[in-house]
Write an enzyme that holds these catalytic residues in place. Sequence first.
Site, PDB file in Angstrom:
ATOM      1  N   GLY A   1       1.837  44.022  -7.914  1.00 59.61           N
ATOM      2  CA  GLY A   1       1.411  45.412  -7.913  1.00 59.61           C
ATOM      3  C   GLY A   1       0.860  45.872  -9.251  1.00 59.61           C
TER       4      GLY A   1
ATOM      5  N   ASP B   1     -12.505  46.342 -11.582  1.00 65.49           N
ATOM      6  CA  ASP B   1     -13.607  46.221 -10.625  1.00 65.49           C
ATOM      7  C   ASP B   1     -14.347  47.539 -10.421  1.00 65.49           C
ATOM      8  OD1 ASP B   1     -11.655  47.627  -9.311  1.00 65.49           O
ATOM      9  OD2 ASP B   1     -11.705  46.452  -7.465  1.00 65.49           O
TER      10      ASP B   1
ATOM     11  N   ALA C   1     -58.013  21.243 -18.615  1.00 68.49           N
ATOM     12  CA  ALA C   1     -57.265  21.401 -17.372  1.00 68.49           C
ATOM     13  C   ALA C   1     -56.562  20.109 -16.963  1.00 68.49           C
ATOM     14  CB  ALA C   1     -58.211  21.833 -16.257  1.00 68.49           C
TER      15      ALA C   1
ATOM     16  N   GLN D   1      -0.364  37.355 -15.165  1.00 70.41           N
ATOM     17  CA  GLN D   1       0.522  37.889 -14.132  1.00 70.41           C
ATOM     18  C   GLN D   1       0.498  36.833 -13.017  1.00 70.41           C
ATOM     19  OE1 GLN D   1      -0.888  41.108 -11.699  1.00 70.41           O
ATOM     20  NE2 GLN D   1       1.135  42.005 -11.429  1.00 70.41           N
TER      21      GLN D   1
ATOM     22  N   ARG E   1     -11.442  39.958  -0.100  1.00 71.89           N
ATOM     23  CA  ARG E   1     -12.569  40.294   0.771  1.00 71.89           C
ATOM     24  C   ARG E   1     -13.916  39.851   0.202  1.00 71.89           C
ATOM     25  NH1 ARG E   1     -11.388  46.405   1.596  1.00 71.89           N
ATOM     26  NH2 ARG E   1     -10.030  46.033  -0.194  1.00 71.89           N
TER      27      ARG E   1
HETATM   28  C1  UD1 Z   1      -5.632  51.053  -6.517  1.00 73.14           C
HETATM   29  C2  UD1 Z   1      -4.769  52.294  -6.605  1.00 73.14           C
HETATM   30  C3  UD1 Z   1      -5.401  53.382  -5.752  1.00 73.14           C
HETATM   31  C4  UD1 Z   1      -6.817  53.650  -6.239  1.00 73.14           C
HETATM   32  C5  UD1 Z   1      -7.625  52.361  -6.252  1.00 73.14           C
HETATM   33  C6  UD1 Z   1      -8.944  52.590  -6.903  1.00 73.14           C
HETATM   34  C7  UD1 Z   1      -2.495  51.462  -6.886  1.00 73.14           C
HETATM   35  C8  UD1 Z   1      -1.187  51.265  -6.223  1.00 73.14           C
HETATM   36  N1  UD1 Z   1      -3.443  51.987  -6.121  1.00 73.14           N
HETATM   37  O1  UD1 Z   1      -5.602  50.643  -5.181  1.00 73.14           O
HETATM   38  O2  UD1 Z   1      -4.641  54.557  -5.843  1.00 73.14           O
HETATM   39  O3  UD1 Z   1      -7.436  54.613  -5.420  1.00 73.14           O
HETATM   40  O4  UD1 Z   1      -6.951  51.349  -6.989  1.00 73.14           O
HETATM   41  O5  UD1 Z   1      -9.763  51.471  -6.753  1.00 73.14           O
HETATM   42  O6  UD1 Z   1      -2.616  51.213  -8.055  1.00 73.14           O
HETATM   43  N2  UD1 Z   1      -4.155  44.171  -9.886  1.00 73.14           N
HETATM   44  C9  UD1 Z   1      -3.481  43.343 -10.735  1.00 73.14           C
HETATM   45  N3  UD1 Z   1      -2.224  42.928 -10.386  1.00 73.14           N
HETATM   46  C10 UD1 Z   1      -1.633  43.312  -9.255  1.00 73.14           C
HETATM   47  C11 UD1 Z   1      -2.339  44.175  -8.384  1.00 73.14           C
HETATM   48  C12 UD1 Z   1      -3.605  44.593  -8.727  1.00 73.14           C
HETATM   49  O7  UD1 Z   1      -3.979  42.979 -11.793  1.00 73.14           O
HETATM   50  O8  UD1 Z   1      -0.503  42.889  -9.021  1.00 73.14           O
HETATM   51  C13 UD1 Z   1      -5.501  44.640 -10.266  1.00 73.14           C
HETATM   52  C14 UD1 Z   1      -6.582  44.226  -9.306  1.00 73.14           C
HETATM   53  O9  UD1 Z   1      -7.170  42.999  -9.710  1.00 73.14           O
HETATM   54  C15 UD1 Z   1      -7.581  45.374  -9.426  1.00 73.14           C
HETATM   55  C16 UD1 Z   1      -6.706  46.561  -9.763  1.00 73.14           C
HETATM   56  O10 UD1 Z   1      -5.486  46.045 -10.251  1.00 73.14           O
HETATM   57  O11 UD1 Z   1      -8.492  45.200 -10.495  1.00 73.14           O
HETATM   58  C17 UD1 Z   1      -6.433  47.429  -8.543  1.00 73.14           C
HETATM   59  O12 UD1 Z   1      -5.802  46.662  -7.565  1.00 73.14           O
HETATM   60  P1  UD1 Z   1      -6.165  46.782  -6.045  1.00 73.14           P
HETATM   61  O13 UD1 Z   1      -5.341  45.832  -5.277  1.00 73.14           O
HETATM   62  O14 UD1 Z   1      -7.629  46.739  -5.854  1.00 73.14           O
HETATM   63  O15 UD1 Z   1      -5.618  48.237  -5.757  1.00 73.14           O
HETATM   64  P2  UD1 Z   1      -6.148  49.215  -4.645  1.00 73.14           P
HETATM   65  O16 UD1 Z   1      -5.430  48.923  -3.391  1.00 73.14           O
HETATM   66  O17 UD1 Z   1      -7.618  49.238  -4.626  1.00 73.14           O
HETATM   67 MG    MG Z   2      -9.203  47.923  -5.120  1.00 73.94          MG
END
Ligand code: UD1
Ligand code: MG
Length: 511
Positions: free
Chosen positions: A84, A109, A386, A79, A19
């Site tokens: 996830g 983030d 100047a 990764q 996004r």
């Molecule tokens: C996640 C949490 C949610 C929480 C939220 C807070 C999970 C399943 N959910 O959701 O409960 O409220 O953060 O912001 O954990 N990332 C990886 N590898 C992956 C997936 C994600 O490194 O395979 C990293 C992303 O870059 C990010 C962080 O993990 O920095 C969180 O991932 P994101 O996809 O933002 O999770 P949310 O859906 O926000």
């Molecule tokens: Mg997030």
Amino acid sequence: MSQPHLRTVVVLAAGEGKRMKSALPKVLHPLLGRTLVGHVLTAAAPLAADRTVVVVGHGADQVRAHLTEIAPAATAVLQAEQLGTGHAVRIALDAVPDATGTVVVLNGDVPLLRAETVNALVEAHEGAGSAATVLAAEVPDPSGLGRIVRDADGRLERIVEQRDATEAQRAIREINAGIYAFDVARLRDALGKLSTDNDQGEEYLTDVFGLLVSAGEPVGVHVAADHAETLGCNDRVELAALRRLMRDRVNEAWMRTGVSLLDPATTWIDVTVALDRDAVVDQNTQLRGGTVIGTGALVGPDVTLVDTVVGAGATVIRSHAVGAEVGPNASVGPYAYLRPAARLAEQAKVGTFVEVKNSEIGVGSKVPHLTYVGDATIGEQSNIGAASVFVNYDGVRKHRTVIGSHARTGADNMFVAPVEVGDGAYTAAGSVIIENVPPGAMGVARARQRNIEGWVTKRRAGTAAAEAAERARRAAEGASNAGLTASEGEAIHGDTEAVGPASGAGDTATD
Ligand code: UD1
Ligand code: MG
């Protein structure tokens, strides 16, 4: 006394941040002096972790390169596919097989997170001997976030993602901030049991909590005092909102140390900047990078300083500076541009529409108006006339100009480098200085003026100019008839011409 815990920090930074709609990976977006991931690593730094692992994926090369700069001791783990947050932590732990004690996991983030809050989370976790502790917050709008589901006794039952939540669970405003402390052995064990049976088909780190609770392991919730600290960044609108919050936090902290910010809403100070007591920052000012502002200095309005040091009592008004040094009580602007290695000594002055690059301007020396100073050394108490240009570039190479102390150079000079003007030397207005001017000499390098009498009357007859000239001629005749001799007028003019280059140049330049 309890055993000292070994600690590992894992930062999750593999996501794309779709996004954000950006070529730059989300965690590399800047926010008042650090990237998002830089802020998170800073918040985790006081944990003094033995190992820091950053999970990278989208834009891995860019993120790795950045980590090499800001956290060279950290290990980046790739990764390749984002399967996830649980999967991400699993592969992070594979990189530290001998880790014991506590592992602290942070989303990459969450830039407003404070070190104190991470510390408090870890202390609560270690103090209670929990298997896992999550940082939670009560937020006004929980949409999109994981919810903290508690049992009738208020104990954590599980964390459920918005998309997997029931209607009742969605009404919960206590959310998972994405910051956790785990006992590493029990975390490893639980990660091995994660399923992908959820709306996204991913391994959710959050499911570890439900698994541990079912196994009868003690888990904890640590609630952040200020929910703003837990705000994540998903798009540029959120990024802008986070930037404003960070600005307010930084500004408030500086005001509490004795710095005056005349308009905090338009003052943007990077977290890496330092200001001394009684510095005054006027409105619409940005202070960036390694900028340092000395005590009593006045900066602004309308100033941008990047990696610039401003000495005590100096003033910088409506100007832009990058990599410059402004000495104590020196003055810059309005409308000056200081480029890298512009160094102004104490009480030096760089005035209006003046650009300075890679040059030293000595104590009390002045470059007041409309001038480019490039690759020069100017001694003490000198004055540059100047509209002068330090001609530093021959089209291939750069050369230096050296101006001594107590020199007075005329207006509209070109100093064609390499060239030197000695101590106490003067140069004439309008000179192109291509040869050294010895100390105390007057350098004159311009064509002598010649007036062609009556030219306009002859060549531009009938114009307003010719008519004005004719009126002036008649008036002069009248004056002459009334007793003033023409030779007196000439004598004064001639005298001026004789010393003109000196006093004329000096006057223009000093003004
Ligand atoms: C996640 C949490 C949610 C929480 C939220 C807070 C999970 C399943 N959910 O959701 O409960 O409220 O953060 O912001 O954990 N990332 C990886 N590898 C992956 C997936 C994600 O490194 O395979 C990293 C992303 O870059 C990010 C962080 O993990 O920095 C969180 O991932 P994101 O996809 O933002 O999770 P949310 O859906 O926000
Ligand atoms: Mg997030």
